[in-house]
Scaffold this motif. Sequence first.
Motif, PDB file in Angstrom:
ATOM      1  N   ARG A  83       0.845  -1.195   0.000  1.00 14.10           N
ATOM      2  CA  ARG A  83       0.000   0.000   0.000  1.00 14.10           C
ATOM      3  C   ARG A  83       0.876   1.239   0.000  1.00 14.10           C
ATOM      4  N   ASP A  87      -2.279   5.766   1.503  1.00 14.78           N
ATOM      5  CA  ASP A  87      -3.311   4.791   1.879  1.00 14.78           C
ATOM      6  C   ASP A  87      -3.179   4.407   3.349  1.00 14.78           C
ATOM      7  N   ILE A  88      -1.938   4.176   3.779  1.00 13.85           N
ATOM      8  CA  ILE A  88      -1.694   3.774   5.167  1.00 13.85           C
ATOM      9  C   ILE A  88      -2.065   4.896   6.125  1.00 13.85           C
ATOM     10  N   ALA A  91      -5.820   5.030   6.481  1.00 12.13           N
ATOM     11  CA  ALA A  91      -6.293   3.883   7.269  1.00 12.13           C
ATOM     12  C   ALA A  91      -5.940   4.054   8.744  1.00 12.13           C
ATOM     13  N   ARG A  94      -8.276   6.592  10.420  1.00 14.04           N
ATOM     14  CA  ARG A  94      -9.606   6.020  10.626  1.00 14.04           C
ATOM     15  C   ARG A  94      -9.598   5.002  11.761  1.00 14.04           C
ATOM     16  N   ALA A  95      -8.531   4.200  11.846  1.00 19.24           N
ATOM     17  CA  ALA A  95      -8.443   3.194  12.908  1.00 19.24           C
ATOM     18  C   ALA A  95      -8.434   3.853  14.280  1.00 19.24           C
ATOM     19  N   LEU A 138      -2.666  -2.846  10.861  1.00 16.77           N
ATOM     20  CA  LEU A 138      -3.073  -2.402   9.532  1.00 16.77           C
ATOM     21  C   LEU A 138      -2.245  -3.069   8.437  1.00 16.77           C
ATOM     22  N   ARG A 139      -2.901  -3.355   7.353  1.00 17.73           N
ATOM     23  CA  ARG A 139      -2.244  -3.967   6.198  1.00 17.73           C
ATOM     24  C   ARG A 139      -1.203  -3.029   5.612  1.00 17.73           C
TER      25      ARG A 139
END
Length: 223
Positions: A83, A87-88, A91, A94-95, A138-139
């Motif tokens: 990613r 993107d990270i 994310a 939001r997390a 997270l991915r």
Amino acid sequence: MTTTAAVRTDPEIQRDVLAELDWDAQTRPTDIGVTVVDGVVTLTGQVDSFALRWAAERCAHRVRGVRAVASDIEVRLPVAEERTDADIAIAASRALEWDSFVPAERLDVTVADGWIMLRGEVEYGFQRRTAERELRRLRGVRGVTNLVEVRPPAPGSDEQTRRDLQRVLLRRTGTERIRVGVAGNTVVLDGVVRSWWQREEAERAAWATPGVREVRDRIVVAG
């Protein structure tokens, strides 16, 4: 009695680490090798996410008698898991916002090459740890540097903190065999308990104490 309970052989530790990896649903034991020398556990193998590597490391640290863990587990991310930093970052934000125990508005996230830098201030040590744990899951995240400061609104004296935490531990665990030491924002837990539940509950209580940034858990389980 305490000394005898604390001393374990390398084969015993290796057996229990393998059993812990097999028991934990977050790990893949068939992908991980375990060797133990003088109580130091070395993990080897290959996994496809950093979350799996960290889960394996946590499993090893949980086993009684482990002095240290050296992780040589290689992470090879599948192409689909890669990613961008943008993107990270989205994310991660939001997390933190979705976790009701984390004051996301007081935290800042910076991402570079998949590595997250976390800054800000919270009132409790468990909030600092929870924020880092959320981000590590997270991915695409390669690592997290946690620079969050723990600053309670009205910090008390070390002795007052010690007395308050000692009362909490007695109330929650039902034992007076846990000793508490406090130096600034660091709590040291010592003593002997009869179950892992008591040990884990004591550590949770310490992390939930206002102003605590670090907990050193030296409690021995000797049922």
